[in-house]
Design a protein around this motif. Structure first.
Motif, mmCIF file in Angstrom:
data_model
loop_
_atom_site.group_PDB
_atom_site.id
_atom_site.type_symbol
_atom_site.label_atom_id
_atom_site.label_comp_id
_atom_site.label_asym_id
_atom_site.label_seq_id
_atom_site.Cartn_x
_atom_site.Cartn_y
_atom_site.Cartn_z
ATOM 1 N N TYR A 12 0.935 -1.207 -0.095
ATOM 2 C CA TYR A 12 -0.067 -0.029 -0.202
ATOM 3 C C TYR A 12 1.123 1.325 -0.057
ATOM 4 O O TYR A 12 0.512 2.228 -0.790
ATOM 5 C CB TYR A 12 -0.907 -0.011 1.231
ATOM 6 C CG TYR A 12 -1.993 -0.882 1.115
ATOM 7 C CD1 TYR A 12 -2.891 -0.913 -0.229
ATOM 8 C CD2 TYR A 12 -2.516 -1.673 2.042
ATOM 9 C CE1 TYR A 12 -3.993 -1.650 -0.434
ATOM 10 C CE2 TYR A 12 -3.794 -2.567 1.865
ATOM 11 C CZ TYR A 12 -4.256 -2.628 0.616
ATOM 12 O OH TYR A 12 -5.516 -3.386 0.616
ATOM 13 N N SER A 13 1.928 1.183 0.873
ATOM 14 C CA SER A 13 2.765 2.323 0.785
ATOM 15 C C SER A 13 3.337 2.871 -0.497
ATOM 16 O O SER A 13 3.317 3.814 -1.137
ATOM 17 C CB SER A 13 3.811 2.277 1.707
ATOM 18 O OG SER A 13 3.433 1.983 3.085
ATOM 19 N N LEU A 14 3.819 1.668 -1.220
ATOM 20 C CA LEU A 14 4.380 1.837 -2.642
ATOM 21 C C LEU A 14 3.287 2.317 -3.523
ATOM 22 O O LEU A 14 3.698 3.190 -4.349
ATOM 23 C CB LEU A 14 5.077 0.639 -3.027
ATOM 24 C CG LEU A 14 6.473 0.122 -2.203
ATOM 25 C CD1 LEU A 14 6.784 -1.416 -2.981
ATOM 26 C CD2 LEU A 14 7.550 1.089 -2.908
ATOM 27 N N PHE A 16 0.822 4.287 -2.824
ATOM 28 C CA PHE A 16 0.314 5.668 -2.696
ATOM 29 C C PHE A 16 1.732 6.724 -2.965
ATOM 30 O O PHE A 16 1.578 7.472 -3.417
ATOM 31 C CB PHE A 16 0.086 5.870 -1.077
ATOM 32 C CG PHE A 16 -1.302 5.545 -0.681
ATOM 33 C CD1 PHE A 16 -2.237 6.215 -1.225
ATOM 34 C CD2 PHE A 16 -1.524 4.451 0.379
ATOM 35 C CE1 PHE A 16 -3.586 5.925 -1.025
ATOM 36 C CE2 PHE A 16 -2.905 4.057 0.637
ATOM 37 C CZ PHE A 16 -3.825 4.743 0.069
ATOM 38 N N LEU A 17 2.713 6.049 -2.859
ATOM 39 C CA LEU A 17 3.975 6.747 -3.020
ATOM 40 C C LEU A 17 4.094 6.952 -4.558
ATOM 41 O O LEU A 17 4.230 8.139 -5.032
ATOM 42 C CB LEU A 17 5.269 6.033 -2.689
ATOM 43 C CG LEU A 17 6.724 6.587 -2.810
ATOM 44 C CD1 LEU A 17 6.490 7.877 -1.845
ATOM 45 C CD2 LEU A 17 8.130 5.948 -2.147
ATOM 46 N N THR A 18 3.774 5.861 -5.211
ATOM 47 C CA THR A 18 3.764 6.024 -6.775
ATOM 48 C C THR A 18 2.490 6.981 -7.253
ATOM 49 O O THR A 18 2.717 7.841 -8.022
ATOM 50 C CB THR A 18 3.566 4.757 -7.299
ATOM 51 O OG1 THR A 18 4.412 3.456 -6.899
ATOM 52 C CG2 THR A 18 3.545 4.669 -8.844
ATOM 53 N N PHE A 20 1.259 9.647 -5.516
ATOM 54 C CA PHE A 20 1.713 10.979 -5.419
ATOM 55 C C PHE A 20 2.724 11.523 -6.252
ATOM 56 O O PHE A 20 2.855 12.686 -6.505
ATOM 57 C CB PHE A 20 2.139 11.039 -3.573
ATOM 58 C CG PHE A 20 0.992 10.999 -2.605
ATOM 59 C CD1 PHE A 20 -0.090 12.141 -2.863
ATOM 60 C CD2 PHE A 20 0.962 10.037 -1.793
ATOM 61 C CE1 PHE A 20 -1.228 11.934 -2.257
ATOM 62 C CE2 PHE A 20 0.000 10.244 -0.924
ATOM 63 C CZ PHE A 20 -1.126 11.091 -1.163
ATOM 64 N N MET A 21 3.885 10.421 -6.344
ATOM 65 C CA MET A 21 4.870 10.891 -7.429
ATOM 66 C C MET A 21 4.087 11.264 -8.676
ATOM 67 O O MET A 21 4.634 12.213 -9.374
ATOM 68 C CB MET A 21 5.977 9.713 -7.476
ATOM 69 C CG MET A 21 6.783 9.551 -6.212
ATOM 70 S SD MET A 21 7.690 10.933 -5.791
ATOM 71 C CE MET A 21 8.997 10.871 -6.624
#
Ligand code: CUA
Length: 148
Positions: A12-14, A16-18, A20-21
């Motif tokens: 999930y973190s990855l 979300f990070l993707t 937002f990037m």
């Protein structure tokens, strides 16, 4: 069991990070290239006044100084595209046109360049939004856009 939870959190973190990037990349590439430019100081661009390129295109050369903008007033017709060249004579100043969402800085030794179109007639107030000394609150200018 714990490992699965950790893996899920990581996935999930990855995601979300993707996401937002992706938003950052999208925002920086879909603004019609209309981000302020900071360009090295050039004497010929560090003048003051208005150059008329044609009746719809103007270049305005601003000098920010304690505690005014020069030119203090610019008058242009509705529908004009204006290219701003902003420099500072002394300290760091701000350059904000609230109604146009224009937010620039005047940094000594550099030039700030920005291009924007004025579609609606009106009086657009310019204020300095960077504290620059005792007269900061009086540092204003205006752009009058008259109806065509
Ligand atoms: Cu210039 Cu505050």
């Amino acid at each position: 069991m714990e490992n699965k939870t950790e893996n899920r959190i990581l996935i999930y973190s990855l995601i979300f990070l993707t996401f937002f990037m992706g938003i950052l990349v999208y925002a920086s590439t879909h603004q019609d290239g209309n981000l302020p430019d900071c360009i090295p100081y050039a004497a010929k661009l560090s003048k003051t006044g208005v150059d008329t390129i044609d009746d719809q295109y103007y270049q305005v050369f601003y000098e920010a100084k304690m505690w005014s903008f020069e030119p203090a007033q610019v008058i242009i017709p509705q529908g004009s595209t204006v290219e701003f060249f902003l420099h500072s004579k002394d300290v760091v100043h701000g350059f904000d046109i609230y109604e146009k969402n224009v937010n620039l800085m005047a940094v000594p030794g550099t030039l700030t360049k920005y291009k924007i179109k004025f579609d609606k007639p009106g009086v657009y107030k310019i204020t300095c939004h960077e504290y620059c000394g005792a007269g900061h609150q009086n540092m204003q200018g205006e752009i009058i856009v008259y109806e065509k």
